[in-house]
Motif scaffolding. Sequence first.
Motif, PDB file in Angstrom:
ATOM      1  N   ILE A   1       0.829  -1.205   0.000  1.00 58.40           N
ATOM      2  CA  ILE A   1       0.000   0.000   0.000  1.00 58.40           C
ATOM      3  C   ILE A   1       0.867   1.260   0.000  1.00 58.40           C
ATOM      4  O   ILE A   1       0.629   2.197  -0.783  1.00 58.40           O
ATOM      5  N   VAL A   2       1.864   1.314   0.855  1.00 61.27           N
ATOM      6  CA  VAL A   2       2.699   2.521   0.954  1.00 61.27           C
ATOM      7  C   VAL A   2       3.439   2.770  -0.358  1.00 61.27           C
ATOM      8  O   VAL A   2       3.397   3.874  -0.928  1.00 61.27           O
TER       9      VAL A   2
ATOM     10  N   TRP B   1       1.440  13.331   1.960  1.00 65.08           N
ATOM     11  CA  TRP B   1       0.942  12.822   3.238  1.00 65.08           C
ATOM     12  C   TRP B   1      -0.269  13.592   3.752  1.00 65.08           C
ATOM     13  O   TRP B   1      -1.167  12.990   4.362  1.00 65.08           O
ATOM     14  N   SER B   2      -0.326  14.896   3.522  1.00 63.35           N
ATOM     15  CA  SER B   2      -1.404  15.709   4.098  1.00 63.35           C
ATOM     16  C   SER B   2      -2.574  15.931   3.154  1.00 63.35           C
ATOM     17  O   SER B   2      -3.675  16.247   3.609  1.00 63.35           O
ATOM     18  N   ILE B   3      -2.356  15.786   1.835  1.00 63.65           N
ATOM     19  CA  ILE B   3      -3.428  16.068   0.875  1.00 63.65           C
ATOM     20  C   ILE B   3      -3.783  14.816   0.065  1.00 63.65           C
ATOM     21  O   ILE B   3      -4.928  14.365   0.055  1.00 63.65           O
ATOM     22  N   GLY B   4      -2.776  14.268  -0.634  1.00 63.83           N
ATOM     23  CA  GLY B   4      -3.059  13.145  -1.522  1.00 63.83           C
ATOM     24  C   GLY B   4      -3.505  11.898  -0.795  1.00 63.83           C
ATOM     25  O   GLY B   4      -4.525  11.285  -1.156  1.00 63.83           O
ATOM     26  N   PHE B   5      -2.776  11.507   0.230  1.00 63.22           N
ATOM     27  CA  PHE B   5      -3.099  10.273   0.962  1.00 63.22           C
ATOM     28  C   PHE B   5      -4.487  10.322   1.596  1.00 63.22           C
ATOM     29  O   PHE B   5      -5.265   9.375   1.440  1.00 63.22           O
TER      30      PHE B   5
ATOM     31  N   GLU C   1      -1.992  22.440  -6.836  1.00 60.27           N
ATOM     32  CA  GLU C   1      -1.415  23.714  -7.256  1.00 60.27           C
ATOM     33  C   GLU C   1      -1.541  24.763  -6.154  1.00 60.27           C
ATOM     34  O   GLU C   1      -0.603  25.544  -5.910  1.00 60.27           O
ATOM     35  N   ALA C   2      -2.691  24.784  -5.479  1.00 58.54           N
ATOM     36  CA  ALA C   2      -2.862  25.727  -4.367  1.00 58.54           C
ATOM     37  C   ALA C   2      -1.904  25.406  -3.228  1.00 58.54           C
ATOM     38  O   ALA C   2      -1.340  26.316  -2.585  1.00 58.54           O
ATOM     39  N   ALA C   3      -1.688  24.104  -2.966  1.00 55.46           N
ATOM     40  CA  ALA C   3      -0.743  23.724  -1.911  1.00 55.46           C
ATOM     41  C   ALA C   3       0.675  24.136  -2.274  1.00 55.46           C
ATOM     42  O   ALA C   3       1.458  24.559  -1.405  1.00 55.46           O
ATOM     43  N   THR C   4       1.015  24.031  -3.552  1.00 55.89           N
ATOM     44  CA  THR C   4       2.349  24.456  -3.991  1.00 55.89           C
ATOM     45  C   THR C   4       2.540  25.955  -3.802  1.00 55.89           C
ATOM     46  O   THR C   4       3.596  26.420  -3.353  1.00 55.89           O
ATOM     47  N   LEU C   5       1.503  26.738  -4.127  1.00 56.08           N
ATOM     48  CA  LEU C   5       1.582  28.191  -3.936  1.00 56.08           C
ATOM     49  C   LEU C   5       1.694  28.562  -2.463  1.00 56.08           C
ATOM     50  O   LEU C   5       2.300  29.581  -2.120  1.00 56.08           O
ATOM     51  N   ASP C   6       1.103  27.730  -1.601  1.00 57.01           N
ATOM     52  CA  ASP C   6       1.199  27.990  -0.159  1.00 57.01           C
ATOM     53  C   ASP C   6       2.529  27.550   0.431  1.00 57.01           C
ATOM     54  O   ASP C   6       2.755  27.721   1.643  1.00 57.01           O
ATOM     55  N   GLY C   7       3.388  26.949  -0.383  1.00 56.69           N
ATOM     56  CA  GLY C   7       4.714  26.572   0.100  1.00 56.69           C
ATOM     57  C   GLY C   7       4.839  25.149   0.586  1.00 56.69           C
ATOM     58  O   GLY C   7       5.865  24.792   1.192  1.00 56.69           O
ATOM     59  N   ALA C   8       3.835  24.285   0.332  1.00 62.21           N
ATOM     60  CA  ALA C   8       3.903  22.896   0.789  1.00 62.21           C
ATOM     61  C   ALA C   8       4.858  22.105  -0.097  1.00 62.21           C
ATOM     62  O   ALA C   8       4.828  22.217  -1.325  1.00 62.21           O
ATOM     63  N   SER C   9       5.725  21.322   0.518  1.00 64.97           N
ATOM     64  CA  SER C   9       6.643  20.476  -0.245  1.00 64.97           C
ATOM     65  C   SER C   9       5.885  19.302  -0.854  1.00 64.97           C
ATOM     66  O   SER C   9       4.721  19.041  -0.536  1.00 64.97           O
ATOM     67  N   ILE C  10       6.553  18.575  -1.729  1.00 62.35           N
ATOM     68  CA  ILE C  10       5.907  17.444  -2.390  1.00 62.35           C
ATOM     69  C   ILE C  10       5.580  16.346  -1.389  1.00 62.35           C
ATOM     70  O   ILE C  10       4.567  15.634  -1.520  1.00 62.35           O
ATOM     71  N   TYR C  11       6.429  16.195  -0.361  1.00 58.57           N
ATOM     72  CA  TYR C  11       6.143  15.195   0.670  1.00 58.57           C
ATOM     73  C   TYR C  11       4.944  15.611   1.500  1.00 58.57           C
ATOM     74  O   TYR C  11       4.106  14.767   1.870  1.00 58.57           O
ATOM     75  N   ARG C  12       4.816  16.888   1.814  1.00 59.12           N
ATOM     76  CA  ARG C  12       3.661  17.384   2.565  1.00 59.12           C
ATOM     77  C   ARG C  12       2.387  17.221   1.740  1.00 59.12           C
ATOM     78  O   ARG C  12       1.325  16.873   2.279  1.00 59.12           O
ATOM     79  N   GLN C  13       2.461  17.471   0.444  1.00 58.47           N
ATOM     80  CA  GLN C  13       1.292  17.301  -0.405  1.00 58.47           C
ATOM     81  C   GLN C  13       0.846  15.833  -0.450  1.00 58.47           C
ATOM     82  O   GLN C  13      -0.349  15.542  -0.499  1.00 58.47           O
TER      83      GLN C  13
END
Length: 301
Positions: free
Chosen positions: A109-110, A208-212, A194-206
């Motif tokens: 899964i991971v 674990w915090s958004i995609g997952f 795209e909004a998360a990228t503009l807010d400064g979120a790294s790809i790892y943050r996107q």
Amino acid sequence: MTHTTTLDTVARPSVQAPAPEQRSRARWLRRVPGWVVVTLLMIAVVYPLFWLLTGSFKTQNEFLNNPTWALPEDWTNLDNYIEAFTTGNLGTYIKNSVLATLPALFFTIVFGVAAGFALEVMVWKGRGTVLLLFLAGIMVPGQMILLPLFTIYFQTGLTGSLWPLIITYTAIGLPLTVFMMATFFRGVPREIFEAATLDGASIYRQFWSIGFPMVKNAIFTVALVQFFFIWNDLLIALTFTNRDDLRTIQVGLLNFTGQFGQVQYGPTFAAVCVNVFGTLVIYLFLNQRVMKGMTAGAVKG
């Protein structure tokens, strides 16, 4: 002309609407074939489970002398279950299945969700080729790789443990998991990332915090599919387990034999009941999440 039109109007018969009783009877008759089909399907599914459950309470003498459709003489007879766990080592087999299934499911899964995120959300050169390579892994029969894998595990000293099962299950389950998770990520709006990228979120943050979290129900669906594949596997477990204390439950069910190879039907039925009804409870418990995950995977055109 007026007289003729009037006569035609009077002579034309009036059409009456069917009575409510007739409409309800017609609807009921239209539903009868569907009810018959559903009833037959229920019998085809429920009767084997009922026959399996009743067989777990029968003695060896009842299996040999009574008809197969006969009910057990004593419904409180738990000797078959006790013998399955004591003499048959069912507890050890269940423990080995759990120890092989959970790590393999976790890695599948991971890695599968991370690969699906990278292949569908991230933009990089060659991702289409990598996805095709994963899809090619689905078309490779598992029987073809057992002998090379056994040689590799033997040379690396991994035989005699559950690691060959964990590694093999993870490798076989990854192609389908990556393909399904990439499909689910395709339905997530790109504006969110795209909004998360503009807010400064790294790809790892996107990830674990958004995609997952957004594909959580889809992950339950994929995990349940992979769980049943791993738990019900016989060929791979039979190939890589060379000791009785390493056998999984599917391989262990082959060993419920008595003197001169006589099958002990009662303990065998009891062990199969524990296996079948245990997995059935898991499926019923996660059924709603599976339905939500399948709905989430529907991509609008």
